[in-house]
Design an enzyme around this catalytic site. Structure first.
Site, PDB file in Angstrom:
ATOM      1  N   ILE A  61       0.861  -1.176   0.000  1.00 26.49           N
ATOM      2  CA  ILE A  61       0.000   0.000   0.000  1.00 26.49           C
ATOM      3  C   ILE A  61       0.899   1.228   0.000  1.00 26.49           C
ATOM      4  O   ILE A  61       1.891   1.286   0.749  1.00 26.49           O
ATOM      5  CB  ILE A  61      -0.898   0.041   1.255  1.00 26.49           C
ATOM      6  CG1 ILE A  61      -1.803  -1.183   1.335  1.00 26.49           C
ATOM      7  CG2 ILE A  61      -1.719   1.329   1.297  1.00 26.49           C
ATOM      8  CD1 ILE A  61      -2.900  -1.213   0.317  1.00 26.49           C
ATOM      9  N   TYR A  64       0.491   8.211   1.754  1.00 27.73           N
ATOM     10  CA  TYR A  64       0.985   9.566   1.496  1.00 27.73           C
ATOM     11  C   TYR A  64       0.383  10.592   2.443  1.00 27.73           C
ATOM     12  O   TYR A  64       0.760  11.767   2.415  1.00 27.73           O
ATOM     13  CB  TYR A  64       0.704   9.970   0.050  1.00 27.73           C
ATOM     14  CG  TYR A  64      -0.758   9.899  -0.341  1.00 27.73           C
ATOM     15  CD1 TYR A  64      -1.617  10.960  -0.106  1.00 27.73           C
ATOM     16  CD2 TYR A  64      -1.286   8.758  -0.940  1.00 27.73           C
ATOM     17  CE1 TYR A  64      -2.957  10.892  -0.461  1.00 27.73           C
ATOM     18  CE2 TYR A  64      -2.619   8.683  -1.300  1.00 27.73           C
ATOM     19  CZ  TYR A  64      -3.448   9.751  -1.057  1.00 27.73           C
ATOM     20  OH  TYR A  64      -4.778   9.672  -1.398  1.00 27.73           O
ATOM     21  N   GLU A 139     -11.244   4.595   3.937  1.00 28.01           N
ATOM     22  CA  GLU A 139     -10.813   5.471   2.859  1.00 28.01           C
ATOM     23  C   GLU A 139     -11.815   5.582   1.700  1.00 28.01           C
ATOM     24  O   GLU A 139     -11.817   6.586   0.991  1.00 28.01           O
ATOM     25  CB  GLU A 139      -9.466   4.993   2.295  1.00 28.01           C
ATOM     26  CG  GLU A 139      -8.340   4.938   3.316  1.00 28.01           C
ATOM     27  CD  GLU A 139      -7.927   6.323   3.798  1.00 28.01           C
ATOM     28  OE1 GLU A 139      -8.183   7.311   3.077  1.00 28.01           O
ATOM     29  OE2 GLU A 139      -7.357   6.415   4.904  1.00 28.01           O
TER      30      GLU A 139
END
Length: 228
Positions: A61, A64, A139
């Site tokens: 994964i 960021y 997410e």
């Protein structure tokens, strides 16, 4: 120095007052309530993202944003990493986690152009599908991201395909690049179930610096738009 050929700017997109979308000049923006994906839609989205993964290889994964300092899932290995063709920015309006529908906050997203330094997280193959269900709920709840496999260069020189959450430009929650006065209002007014946008940005800036890959652009936004 990274360049952003596709990066939207306020001057290009907002010749007059704009209430939503790239270059928004009004806060709060007119982005509506949005809709949460159903459990069935989330599961289908995850299945589609994992098409092509054989289920035997460990899965990477690319983190960021908050996944750097709060991955929320067991990780076998983490490596500093970089992806090309995308850059990080406060491009996604947040109606729940960092704001409300009345006063949405902002969170980071990957958008086209440039490159981005982050952290690659390796999940064990045997548990990856189960762990990703939790990550998807966090997410992908409103479908604002497009899960994508990006070519990721690890700090030790390895290359690995990594699953990342890329901004969808076709959703109303896409903010694009915003003027500083809007970001200041977000920092001052937006708070969601996980806290404020300001705290989210400050923690991400701190995590990136501690990892040895500071983001000057994000640090500059935090400096310019924080309360004096």
């Amino acid at each position: 120095m990274d360049r952003f050929p596709d990066r939207p700017t306020a001057s290009e997109t907002s010749p007059a007052s704009v209430s939503s979308g790239p270059g928004c000049t009004k806060y709060p923006p007119d982005i509506g309530l949005g809709r949460h994906l159903t459990p069935e839609e989330l599961s289908s989205s995850l299945d589609e993202a994992l098409t092509g993964w054989d289920g035997r290889q460990d899965l990477w994964i690319f983190a960021y944003g908050s996944l750097i300092w709060n991955p929320g899932l067991p990780v076998e290995e983490s490596q500093r990493a970089r992806v090309y063709g995308y850059h990080r920015g406060l491009y996604l309006w947040s109606r729940v986690n960092r704001g409300t529908p009345e006063h949405p906050g902002l969170v980071l997203a990957l958008d086209r152009g440039g490159s981005c330094a982050g952290v690659a997280l390796r999940l064990a193959a045997a548990k990856a599908r189960t762990e990703l269900e939790t990550l998807w709920y966090r997410e992908m709840a409103m479908g604002s991201y497009r899960p994508a496999w990006l070519n990721c260069t690890l700090a030790d020189g390895r290359a690995a395909p990594a699953l990342a959450f890329v901004m969808r430009r076709d959703v109303k929650s896409y903010a694009g690049r915003l003027p500083d006065d809007i970001i200041r209002k977000v920092f001052d007014q937006a708070q969601g179930r996980y806290g404020t946008t300001h705290d989210y940005v400050a923690r991400t800036v701190k995590a990136l610096r501690e990892a040895g890959m500071p983001d000057p652009a994000l640090e500059a936004i935090l400096h310019r738009c924080s309360a004096r």
